[in-house]
Design an enzyme around this catalytic site. Structure first.
Site: not given
Ligand code: NCD
Length: 332
Positions: A80-81, A110, A131, A159
């Site tokens: 999703r992100t 590397k 991320r 997040h």
């Molecule tokens: C979450 C995350 O990655 O922190 N998902 C997201 O970003 N939609 C929650 C999860 O991974 O459970």
């Protein structure tokens, strides 16, 4: 033939169209933590997200971010992100360098340091979404970068873009936030979405209910922040204690990858399941949210319930990310 310095220039750069002058207060800023957002700034992003929704739902085409490049650097799995940032950029006419599934094929494997990878990517791009499994990594990247860094999740830390879309969803579903009873269920210890959303909600007059197994309670420092804010708060391990009263049920996955001990995970993995039977005990106007992915904590039979907002929540994520990208790139 050698270069003699007398070639006709390919472009006369003086007549190239220029980007419009940046004029948002977010221009050039990193998005690292929800503490950067007060209610006025939230209102601006939500208003812009609403406009983005209108643009997309009316089939509008925008070239607001034409010529801009986003680098998506994901050291942890994401659907999703990453997809929503990519979609957001494309829908505003920009383009993307996706380093999402293949960090193992990049120079990171590397042994390249995060600051070096960031310094390289910023040569190609105007904004970077990161991320990373380490808490604080987004700030490390921001310190190295001269382009805005957007935190797409730093380990069990924050997040912020998820929290913004969560809050936006509550506004959209229930028309406001003040006065609501919000219950968060599941992995409150490692769940970064819970950590960010909780911090954001402290700006509102809400009651918070935290539902988790004992081993997955909200981290103590965050709980102390909640208590110090004067917010009405309770903890329980039973979803039955909150279901009848909650306006929002924010359900989260028990995150297997955060456990060092499989036995400890096995003990709690099936702690909660939201079922149609449980939903019968809830208010008629309650909403069920989840950052997704789910792995069994919400039964699929709940999906048909109009109170199940988690897929609408996903869509809101794209609008929020469109608004954020435009804001940090100075395009109002
Ligand atoms: C979450 C995350 O990655 O922190 N998902 C997201 O970003 N939609 C929650 C999860 O991974 O459970």
């Amino acid at each position: 033939m050698g270069y003699d310095g007398n070639l006709t220039p390919l472009f006369d750069c003086s007549c190239l169209p220029k980007r419009s002058a940046p004029y948002t207060e977010f221009f050039g800023q990193d998005i690292i933590a929800v503490s950067q957002f007060d209610r006025r700034r939230l209102a601006y992003i939500f208003q812009r997200a609403d406009e983005m929704r209108d643009l997309v739902t009316h089939g509008g085409v925008s070239d607001l971010l034409r010529g801009y490049v986003l680098a998506c650097l994901f050291y942890e799995p994401s659907t999703r992100t990453s997809a929503s940032f990519i979609a957001a950029m494309h829908r505003l006419g920009g383009s993307v360098i996706p380093i999402t599934q293949g960090v193992q094929f990049s120079s990171v494997s590397k042994g390249e340091s995060l600051p070096d990878t960031i310094r390289v990517l910023e040569q190609y791009s105007d904004v970077i979404v990161l991320r990373h499994p380490d808490v604080g990594s987004a700030q490390v990247a921001a310190d190295a970068a001269s382009v805005p860094i957007i935190n797409g999740g730093d380990g069990i830390g924050e997040h912020p873009t998820q929290a913004l879309l969560d809050l936006f969803t509550i506004y959209e579903e229930l028309g406001g936030v003040d006065g609501l009873k919000i219950a968060m269920v599941g992995d409150l210890r490692y769940g970064r979405t819970v950590h960010s959303l909780t911090r954001l909600l402290l700006q509102y007059d809400v009651s918070l209910r935290f539902v988790s197994p004992d081993t997955l309670r909200l981290p103590l420092n965050l709980m102390n922040t909640v208590i110090d804010s004067g917010t009405n708060v309770r903890e329980t391990d039973s979803v039955y204690d909150v279901i009848g009263d909650a306006d929002v049920l924010y359900v989260t996955r028990i995150q297997k990858e955060r456990f060092s001990d499989t036995k400890a995970y096995d003990e709690v993995k099936d702690a909660y399941e939201i079922t149609p039977a449980l939903m019968r005990l809830a208010k008629e106007r309650m909403v069920v949210m989840h950052p997704l992915p789910r792995v069994g904590e919400i039964h699929t039979a709940v999906d048909a319930d109009p109170r199940a907002a988690y897929f609408r929540q996903v869509r809101n994520g794209m609008y929020i990310r469109m608004a954020l990208l435009a804001a940090v790139l100075g395009q109002a």
